[in-house]
Write an enzyme that holds these catalytic residues in place. Structure first.
Site, mmCIF file in Angstrom:
data_model
loop_
_atom_site.group_PDB
_atom_site.id
_atom_site.type_symbol
_atom_site.label_atom_id
_atom_site.label_comp_id
_atom_site.label_asym_id
_atom_site.label_seq_id
_atom_site.Cartn_x
_atom_site.Cartn_y
_atom_site.Cartn_z
ATOM 1 N N SER A 110 0.983 -1.146 0.101
ATOM 2 C CA SER A 110 -0.041 -0.217 -0.276
ATOM 3 C C SER A 110 0.967 1.261 -0.164
ATOM 4 C CB SER A 110 -0.829 -0.058 1.219
ATOM 5 O OG SER A 110 -1.697 1.183 1.183
ATOM 6 N N GLY A 111 0.766 2.174 -1.077
ATOM 7 C CA GLY A 111 1.434 3.280 -0.752
ATOM 8 C C GLY A 111 2.678 3.325 -1.746
ATOM 9 N N THR A 115 -1.742 2.545 -8.035
ATOM 10 C CA THR A 115 -2.620 3.006 -8.892
ATOM 11 C C THR A 115 -2.029 4.201 -9.648
ATOM 12 O OG1 THR A 115 -3.860 2.771 -6.993
ATOM 13 C CG2 THR A 115 -4.790 4.367 -8.241
ATOM 14 N N ASN A 160 -1.271 5.594 3.240
ATOM 15 C CA ASN A 160 -1.405 6.211 1.750
ATOM 16 C C ASN A 160 -2.623 7.015 1.990
ATOM 17 O OD1 ASN A 160 -1.755 6.756 -0.732
ATOM 18 N ND2 ASN A 160 -1.754 4.616 -1.760
ATOM 19 N N SER A 163 -5.496 5.466 -0.588
ATOM 20 C CA SER A 163 -5.225 4.128 -0.733
ATOM 21 C C SER A 163 -6.510 3.573 -1.144
ATOM 22 C CB SER A 163 -5.143 3.719 0.850
ATOM 23 O OG SER A 163 -4.933 2.212 0.823
ATOM 24 N N SER A 164 -6.146 2.624 -2.220
ATOM 25 C CA SER A 164 -7.336 1.901 -3.133
ATOM 26 C C SER A 164 -7.553 0.776 -2.134
ATOM 27 C CB SER A 164 -6.726 1.163 -4.168
ATOM 28 O OG SER A 164 -5.895 1.957 -5.131
ATOM 29 N N GLY A 390 -1.248 -5.209 -2.658
ATOM 30 C CA GLY A 390 -0.161 -6.079 -2.541
ATOM 31 C C GLY A 390 -0.103 -7.018 -1.444
ATOM 32 N N GLU A 392 0.508 -8.240 2.178
ATOM 33 C CA GLU A 392 0.340 -7.520 3.289
ATOM 34 C C GLU A 392 0.762 -8.082 4.725
ATOM 35 O OE1 GLU A 392 -3.591 -5.528 3.887
ATOM 36 O OE2 GLU A 392 -3.133 -4.087 2.124
HETATM 37 N N1 LIG Z 1 5.352 8.034 -10.211
HETATM 38 C C1 LIG Z 1 4.816 8.463 -9.014
HETATM 39 N N2 LIG Z 1 5.337 9.946 -9.212
HETATM 40 C C2 LIG Z 1 4.948 10.817 -8.057
HETATM 41 N N3 LIG Z 1 4.294 10.481 -6.904
HETATM 42 C C3 LIG Z 1 3.756 9.183 -6.757
HETATM 43 C C4 LIG Z 1 4.321 8.241 -7.984
HETATM 44 N N4 LIG Z 1 3.698 7.128 -7.738
HETATM 45 C C5 LIG Z 1 2.974 7.174 -6.486
HETATM 46 N N5 LIG Z 1 3.285 8.602 -5.871
HETATM 47 C C6 LIG Z 1 2.857 9.138 -4.899
HETATM 48 O O1 LIG Z 1 2.160 8.119 -3.872
HETATM 49 C C7 LIG Z 1 0.868 8.036 -3.469
HETATM 50 C C8 LIG Z 1 0.550 6.673 -3.436
HETATM 51 O O2 LIG Z 1 0.437 6.174 -4.566
HETATM 52 P P1 LIG Z 1 -0.696 4.796 -4.928
HETATM 53 O O3 LIG Z 1 -2.046 5.594 -4.690
HETATM 54 O O4 LIG Z 1 -0.499 4.695 -6.336
HETATM 55 O O5 LIG Z 1 -0.202 3.923 -4.180
HETATM 56 P P2 LIG Z 1 -0.951 2.485 -4.269
HETATM 57 O O6 LIG Z 1 0.350 1.373 -4.479
HETATM 58 O O7 LIG Z 1 -1.798 2.221 -5.146
HETATM 59 O O8 LIG Z 1 -1.470 2.074 -2.654
HETATM 60 P P3 LIG Z 1 -2.478 1.394 -2.173
HETATM 61 O O9 LIG Z 1 -2.332 -0.011 -2.353
HETATM 62 O O10 LIG Z 1 -2.953 1.931 -0.855
HETATM 63 O O11 LIG Z 1 -3.833 1.660 -3.309
HETATM 64 C C9 LIG Z 1 0.248 8.733 -4.500
HETATM 65 O O12 LIG Z 1 -0.716 9.410 -3.941
HETATM 66 C C10 LIG Z 1 1.295 9.918 -4.989
HETATM 67 O O13 LIG Z 1 1.271 10.879 -3.904
HETATM 68 MG MG LIG Z 2 -3.789 2.091 -5.114
#
Ligand SMILES: Nc1ncnc2c1ncn2[C@@H]1O[C@H](COP(=O)(O)OP(=O)(O)OP(=O)(O)O)[C@@H](O)[C@H]1O
Ligand SMILES: [Mg+2]
Length: 1081
Positions: A110-111, A115, A160, A163-164, A390, A392
């Protein structure tokens, strides 16, 4: 590829290594070191073969621009530095060109950026695929589905801020050209527990906050909501606002996105009503009420929220109220109604809220699917994007983590399977011998969980369906018996004695050794969550609602379709959907994005080694590299390989004419690379060790430096030459222009001059013509005038006689003639003297005759003189000649002269021939005597004169005694040098003898005579008559020297007293001076 395109490679300008496969030596430390090195340089992407590792930078990077999209578009995967776009491009092109369905599997904790990664992939594909109005609409809808799903399915967690809370798999469908047609979204296991309760520091789903912050007052009023978050039990307050999240703005974005995706206005309204209903539901509280049977029955405390909720959903309040107090159990055609206590009522309320929300979410997904579903029925190519939670590992892991980790276990399995399969296939394809690769296969763990007979999920289902008391503990007991032997299952209570003393394993927990590490699960809530119970009364109550969407969400509440069968458990459903997903994925070509989060602080620039190490482990990345490197670490098609290294060998540089493979062979042999280091595939060269590759790279780098110098040299030459040619060309142009200009100038000048000349000529011609015309005109005028005058004259002549005016002239002429006549006649009558010396002449009669009068006088005088002269005899003529000579000599020079004029020059005054005294003397003189006279000879002693006879002949003069006639002196004339006389009225004269002459002995003669003028004139004339003799010089001066025998005496003439008869007196003053006093006239 066009000729000018520069071929680059992943290997260019690498920071660390761009591909972990090339890591040397390969160890966990070096792996993490490489990630850190690259992360520090903002290189967040690194490859493991074709897998992309993505580090979350936690800051915006300038690597997602349109220029970047263009850069990666249509480029080979290893051509540029690692990027998610390279993977997206590879997947898209392989889908479009090779007709292979693709899936992009994004995993990570997560984070870690899953996404975001999925969105980058989608936006890249949207940017590079076809364009057009319809296509753009589809793209827009696909992209805009994200904000909607994120609003309803994402929440702020401690890990996050966005977070999704659900798993998402989206199939994007394309036509044969690669244009997007539509898509299908599948969602997995929404974390619905969040609706009713959020852990500390976390929030409920975004939509609740967005609605309250962003909706207009009017909307809120319609939804019977209050903007204040604190009014709602379901909203946690401690982190209601999140830094960097603008809920109000997001709400507008979501509404806009819903509109683009195709939601109707009333649908949006219904959705918002449901959201509002959930909030209201959370506010319903219960109180116990004792019943007669001794049981407590729950009653709704404050019915206001209930009422408002029922109004919102079109529910009958009493029906819902009843459903919170009673529960009807139907079994074998029997209906048993039991009361609910307060705890049960809360459980029912929360279950309803969770179900309501999760069903709403599923409905939203379906509704979006309906909008974005491909319209045509043609065969589609599919690209799936999986953004799933992912692996956890929390301190406290429950049913959700179990499910999630199961899902990751499955994904890892297909990852290994597909990677190995791909590797193997490539070896076969390339004709390279397959060496068996040792790797850990996690199928065994999957089996532990999903086995239909004794898998954990099956056990759980069994427990849930089993009649009798079922608790989480009974479930654990069951596991302890069934799975005890399994290598990856650990439990304190299991029959496996080795865990009996393991204190890290609490009693109410079991542990599974996942491929990515051990995870301890607490069994509490497993049964309940798996059951996911919603009392039928509630679903039936919902069904009764006068709200189309609610009705739709609770189909099981339809009394006519009563289904006594239990609904499938959550675990079962999930297993089924994961099964479908896996099957689906297996048919596709996988592309992996492994997301890693660098720190727990959501902060940029921080790289926590331990955290990354943990993720690297559970993502199985080392495994990944090993599998990839098992055979040959690096492979490359012959063409790009030859292209990249051809400069290292003379035979291949600069061009290799034959097959690329032969070229590579020649190259490697030339470089003496050991044979075991590489293998020749059909289209690729396989390099066993990264070391070998780096050896080649290093050689290439050295070689490039030399080449760069060469290129620079040639370029400079080329540039200078081009510059020169350009200058030359410019010079020609300038010269041409200048010449043109100069010629123009010259032409203009000539033209001007021509014009001037022309104008002059024209002027001249014109003037000439004008002159001629004027002349002609004047002639005409003259002719006219002349003829007029002529006529006038004619007329006047003819008529003159008739005019008195003409008489004047005639009278005048006549008068003049008359006067002239009278004048001439008068002159005739006058007797004029014939003497030449007579000066008289009649006075002039008329003034106008002055000229004539004087002229006549002159003529008359000349005539009178002529007449006079004609009377002269020869002697007279001689006499006059002598007189004239005398005049020339003495006139105005000597005072004596005027008195001599009247005297005739007789010559012989003594009558020599007649006087007998002088008979003898006469005979003595041979020549004819020219002059004979008596003179007085001045004595020097006293100045007294003695008379002497003076004879002058042609040749000499003689002095003789007056009385006797005896010659005393005879001097030849040539002996005379000069004669001196005075200017006075005296007769003194000195005859001066030339010095040295024969007669000089006696000295000069000082004489005196009254006839001095005649004597001197005659003496002078003798000299001029004879040619052989010089004329005698005559000095006229009042003081002169006379040489008497020895001494010289000066004779000086002075003006004496007036004439009184004494005449001239000569006195001797002294020895040297004789003074002559002449009486003044
Ligand atoms: N390539 C990137 N460039 C800039 N910031 C990023 C990038 N990837 C992620 N982030 C930052 O990290 C934060 C978390 O990313 P994201 O929501 O994609 O995580 P996730 O893996 O989908 O987490 P979750 O599993 O909780 O959904 C985003 O809101 C953004 O601020
Ligand atoms: Mg996500």
């Amino acid at each position: 590829m066009s000729k000018m395109e520069v071929k680059t490679s992943l290997l260019d300008n690498m920071i660390g290594v761009g591909d972990m496969v090339l890591l040397e030596p390969l160890s966990e430390d070096s792996f993490i070191g490489n990630l850190k090195n690259r992360f520090d340089h903002n290189e967040i992407y690194t490859y493991i073969g074709s897998v992309v590792i993505s580090m979350n930078p936690y800051k915006p990077l300038p690597i997602y621009t349109a220029e970047k999209v263009e850069e990666y578009r249509n480029r080979n995967f290893y051509e540029l530095s690692p990027h998610i776009y390279a993977l997206a491009d590879e997947a898209y092109r392989s889908l479009r060109d090779q007709d292979k369905d693709q899936c992009i599997l994004i995993t990570g904790e997560s984070g870690s950026g899953k996404t975001e990664a999925s969105k980058f992939v989608m936006s890249y594909v949207a940017a590079v695929c076809g364009k057009g109005q319809e296509v753009n609409k589809v793209k827009e809808q696909l992209l805009q589905s994200n904000p909607v799903l994120e609003a309803f399915g994402n929440a702020k967690t401690v890990r996050n801020d966005n977070s999704s809370r659900f798993g998402k798999y989206m199939d994007i469908e394309f036509d044969f050209k690669g244009d997007p047609l539509g898509g299908v979204i599948s969602n997995y296991l929404l974390e619905k527990s969040r609706v009713v309760k959020q852990p500390r520091g976390e929030r409920n789903f975004h939509i609740f906050y967005q609605l309250l912050s962003g909706a207009s007052e009017d909307t809120l009023k319609k939804l019977k909501l209050d903007r204040d978050f604190s009014k709602y039990n379901y909203l946690s307050l401690d982190s209601a606002t999140v830094n960097g999240l603008d809920d109000a703005a997001s709400f507008r974005t979501v509404r806009n996105a819903m509109q683009i995706v195709g939601f109707m206005e009333d649908e949006v309204q219904s959705v918002l009503e449901l959201v509002a209903a959930v909030l209201k539901l959370g506010n319903i509280e219960f109180k116990p009420e004792s019943r007669v049977n001794g049981f407590d029955e729950s009653r709704v405390k404050d019915k206001n929220d209930l009422k408002e909720m029922c109004e919102l959903l079109g529910l009958e309040q009493s029906v819902l109220e009843r459903a919170f107090s009673f529960r009807t159990v139907e079994a074998k055609m029997e209906k048993v109604s039991t009361t609910l206590n307060v705890a049960q009522a809360y459980y029912a309320r929360d279950a309803l809220a969770k179900n309501l929300y999760s069903r709403l979410f599923s409905w939203l997904v379906n509704r979006i699917n309906e909008s974005i579903k491909a319209q045509t029925k043609v065969r589609k190519k599919v690209m799936g994007v999986l953004d799933i939670y992912g692996f956890e590992i929390f301190e406290d892991n429950s049913f959700e983590q179990f499910i999630i980790n199961y899902c990751n276990e499955k994904l890892q399995q297909i990852f290994i399977e597909l990677t190995l399969r791909e590797e193997q296939e490539e070896y076969v394809r390339e004709g390279i011998e397959w060496t068996n690769i040792e790797y850990f296969n996690n199928a065994i763990i999957c089996d532990l969980i999903e086995n239909n007979q004794n898998g954990i999920l099956a056990m759980l289902d069994e427990e849930c369906l089993r009649p009798g008391t079922v608790t989480d503990e009974t479930f654990l007991d069951k596991l302890n018996t069934v799975c005890a032997e399994h290598q990856h299952f650990e439990s304190r209570q299991s029959k496996n004695s080795k865990f009996l003393t393991d204190h890290s394993l609490p009693h109410n927990c079991f542990r599974i050794q996942h491929y990515a590490g051990k995870v301890l699960y607490r069994v509490e809530g497993f049964v309940d969550k798996n059951n996911d119970l919603l009392y039928r009364d509630l679903s039936q109550a919902m069904y009764k609602a006068n709200h189309s969407l609610i009705k739709l969400l609770f189909p099981e509440g339809n009394p006519s379709k009563v289904n006594l069968k239990r609904p499938p458990t959550a675990g079962f459903q999930f297993k089924a959907s994961v099964g479908t997903l896996m099957k689906n994925l297996l048919t596709k070509n996988p592309n992996y994005i492994r997301c890693i989060k660098p720190n727990d602080k959501k902060a940029a620039h921080i790289f926590t080694d331990s955290l990354v190490c943990h993720q690297v482990r559970y993502l199985g990345l080392m495994e990944n590299v090993r599998v990839r490197r098992a055979g040959y670490a690096f492979r490359q098609a012959y063409e790009p390989c030859l292209e990249r290294y051809k400069m290292l060998c003379k035979q291949t540089w600069p061009h290799w004419r034959g097959q690329a493979r032969d070229g590579v062979e020649v190259l490697l042999t030339d470089l003496q690379v050991p044979v075991e280091e590489f293998a020749y595939g059909r289209s690729k060269i396989f390099i066993r060790n990264p070391r070998t590759l780096f050896f080649l790279e290093e050689k290439r780098r050295q070689c490039l430096e030399d080449l760069a110098t060469l290129i620079q040299k040639i370029f400079r030459g080329w540039k200078s030459r081009r510059q020169f040619l350009l200058l030359k060309k410019s010079q020609v142009v300038v010269a041409a222009w200048y010449r043109r200009y100069a010629q123009q100038k010259k032409y203009q000048k000539i033209r001007c001059s021509a014009l001037v000349v022309q104008s002059f000529i024209r002027g001249w011609k014109a003037r000439k013509i004008l002159r001629e015309l004027k002349y002609k005109k004047r002639c005409e005028e003259a002719v006219t005038t002349i003829s007029a005058y002529w006529h006038g004259t004619q007329v006047r002549r003819e008529y003159r006689k008739f005019f008195r005016a003409n008489a004047g002239k005639k009278i005048y002429d006549f008068t003049i003639q008359r006067i002239m006549q009278k004048y001439f006649l008068g002159l005739k009558k006058t007797t004029l003297s014939m003497s030449p010396i007579d000066k008289s002449w009649p006075a002039k009669p008329y003034g106008f005759l002055e000229g004539t009068h004087q002229e006549l006088r002159r003529i008359f005088h000349l005539w009178r003189c002529k007449k006079y002269r004609s009377k002269f005899t020869k002697e007279m003529k001689a006499t006059y000649e002598e007189k004239l000579a005398a005049s020339e000599l003495f006139k105005d020079k000597k005072a004596l002269y005027p008195s001599s004029v009247g005297q005739p020059f007789k010559g012989d005054y003594v009558e020599l021939s007649k006087n007998p005294k002088y008979q003898k003397l006469n005979s003595l003189v041979e020549d004819k005597v020219l002059l004979a006279d008596v003179v007085s000879k001045i004595n020097r002693a006293n100045g007294k004169g003695a008379p002497r006879m003076f004879l002058l002949t042609k040749n000499n003069f003689v002095l003789a005694d007056q009385k006797t006639g005896q010659v005393k002196t005879s001097v030849p004339l040539p002996d005379l040098s000069s004669v001196s006389v005075s200017t006075q009225n005296d007769g003194f004269f000195a005859l001066r003898v030339k010095e040295g002459a024969t007669s000089a002995a006696k000295g000069d003669f000082l004489l005196s005579s009254d006839r001095l003028i005649e004597i001197i004139t005659k003496l002078h004339r003798i000299g001029s008559a004879s040619a052989d003799r010089n004329q005698i010089k005559i000095d006229i001066s009042d003081e002169f020297l006379v040489q008497f025998k020895q001494d010289k005496v000066c004779v000086k003439f002075i003006q004496g007293a007036p004439k009184n008869g004494n005449g001239v007196i000569c006195k001797r003053k002294n020895n040297r001076l004789l003074e002559v006093s002449v009486p003044s006239p």
